[in-house]
Design a protein around this motif. Sequence first.
Motif, PDB file in Angstrom:
ATOM      1  N   ALA A  21      46.214 -22.014  48.655  1.00 13.18           N
ATOM      2  CA  ALA A  21      45.363 -21.004  49.283  1.00 13.18           C
ATOM      3  C   ALA A  21      43.908 -21.239  48.900  1.00 13.18           C
ATOM      4  O   ALA A  21      42.996 -21.049  49.696  1.00 13.18           O
ATOM      5  CB  ALA A  21      45.797 -19.616  48.859  1.00 13.18           C
ATOM      6  N   SER A  26      39.992 -18.656  51.555  1.00 14.14           N
ATOM      7  CA  SER A  26      40.368 -17.354  50.997  1.00 14.14           C
ATOM      8  C   SER A  26      41.106 -16.465  51.995  1.00 14.14           C
ATOM      9  O   SER A  26      41.797 -15.532  51.604  1.00 14.14           O
ATOM     10  CB  SER A  26      39.126 -16.624  50.512  1.00 14.14           C
ATOM     11  N   ALA A  29      44.700 -16.229  51.470  1.00 12.68           N
ATOM     12  CA  ALA A  29      45.135 -15.551  50.245  1.00 12.68           C
ATOM     13  C   ALA A  29      45.590 -14.123  50.496  1.00 12.68           C
ATOM     14  O   ALA A  29      46.208 -13.516  49.636  1.00 12.68           O
ATOM     15  CB  ALA A  29      44.013 -15.572  49.219  1.00 12.68           C
ATOM     16  N   ASN A  30      45.298 -13.552  51.658  1.00  8.75           N
ATOM     17  CA  ASN A  30      45.732 -12.181  51.935  1.00  8.75           C
ATOM     18  C   ASN A  30      47.233 -12.101  52.212  1.00  8.75           C
ATOM     19  O   ASN A  30      47.806 -11.022  52.227  1.00  8.75           O
ATOM     20  CB  ASN A  30      44.938 -11.593  53.098  1.00  8.75           C
ATOM     21  N   LEU A  31      47.848 -13.238  52.447  1.00 13.33           N
ATOM     22  CA  LEU A  31      49.307 -13.273  52.615  1.00 13.33           C
ATOM     23  C   LEU A  31      49.993 -12.963  51.287  1.00 13.33           C
ATOM     24  O   LEU A  31      49.417 -13.162  50.240  1.00 13.33           O
ATOM     25  CB  LEU A  31      49.743 -14.678  53.013  1.00 13.33           C
TER      26      LEU A  31
END
Lengths: 179, 279
Positions: A21, A26, A29-31
């Motif tokens: 990620a 970035s 990265a919300n996953l």
Amino acid sequence: MSAAQIGLTAAAAVTVQTTLAWSVGSNVANLDLPLVVVVLAALSRGPLTGLWTGTGAGFAQDVLSGGIVGVSGLCKSVVGVAAGMAGERLLVAAAWQRSLVLVAATLVHATCFFGTYALIPATTPIGSWRDVGAQALANALVGVVAIGVAENAWRWRRRTRHERVGLAVERWQRAKHAP
Amino acid sequence: MKRRHRTGYLVLGVLVAHLGLISTQVGTGPGASVLHVVTFGLLAEAQRMVSSTVAAGRDLWEGYVSLRGLRRENIALQETIARLELRVQSQDALAQQAHSLERLLELDREIELLTLSARIIGVDATPWFRTVTIDRGVRHGVRLDMAVIAPGGVVGRVVGMPGMRAAQVQLIVDRNAAAGGLIERTRVPGVVVGAGDGASLRMDYVSNLEDVRVGDVVVTSGTDGIYPHGLAVGTVTAVERGTDLYKSISVEPAIEFNRMEHVLIVTNDERLAAAGEVR
């Protein structure tokens, strides 16, 4: 999927979440890839698998994050058990049905996560319910893709195995009838 | 029926164990359990392996196939620039400090930072905190609460108990992070904290009577005991008169955290300097 395969997949999800990620960007990265693995494993193998996968993946996530160790583990265990029970009682065979479970699981996980941190004044996570909504959709999308890839891989494996068996039988028959 | 009961007890047991684990960390002082440290060390090794593989693949493509010698030269130049930028920042801080102290007819104090370079090998495993994992740990002299900086300014501080070859750094934009700061132009002090969105900062405890303008540079004050004095934190992007005694000040970080690959840990350790680990 065997227990070892599920464990390896959860470990891979945590690793991808923390390393790739960063390389990709970035936004990825919300996953919550470990959560996707926990829910899919629980749906296919039941609440106990959900419990242990959630505990392991959540613990690893906690250790590699700035939060308190145990919170992700607690929430992922709860979600894993709930998803496993849903898998036993409801019809969740189709990909879209599983994606709905993933959306619900992300919301339950976030409620548990932020709720637990609300009781702990020393540490506060960032993020809003809008971020949680975006994460729920992203998790569902990744889940659908993962299910599609896994099912195709399984079909391909079965087909090649059948072909191999068929070829072997054919050769054996040819050898048997040869003069 | 028996199996269902057994599953129920198991679930209950695991949940109670989690709650017990959480409660041991709340309300206690700094530090971490052995389980935490050992697990972090093991997982950091996995991160290091994957990160190194990815970095090696990228370096192979960029360094040998695409740009050949230029890539290496570029890296060396970037390192030189980084060191020079850091020196310029220190000089700026010195100049500011000297200017202030001259007016008070006091002596100047020299700022000399001993730093240890580190590579970022991983990010936070959840999207709800802003931490990164670096490839330096106890073995390299990294300790809790050491300041982490980059040529552009302040990055964050070491949190948790560092592993043997890895440590966790809380970025300054994390909601739980804070640093003593001051407006460079007017020397007005305040506290810089993560704004809560994970990308920007806020400066608290600056009186409504003080002179703060958009574009003012915020630097570390050195009063927190973690960050050295005079390092760039960010630039003021909005100033509003607060409803209570203090202004509402938004600050854009000096560092672009998404593009960061290497950082410097402020060790100020003469033994490491003697061993040639720091520069």
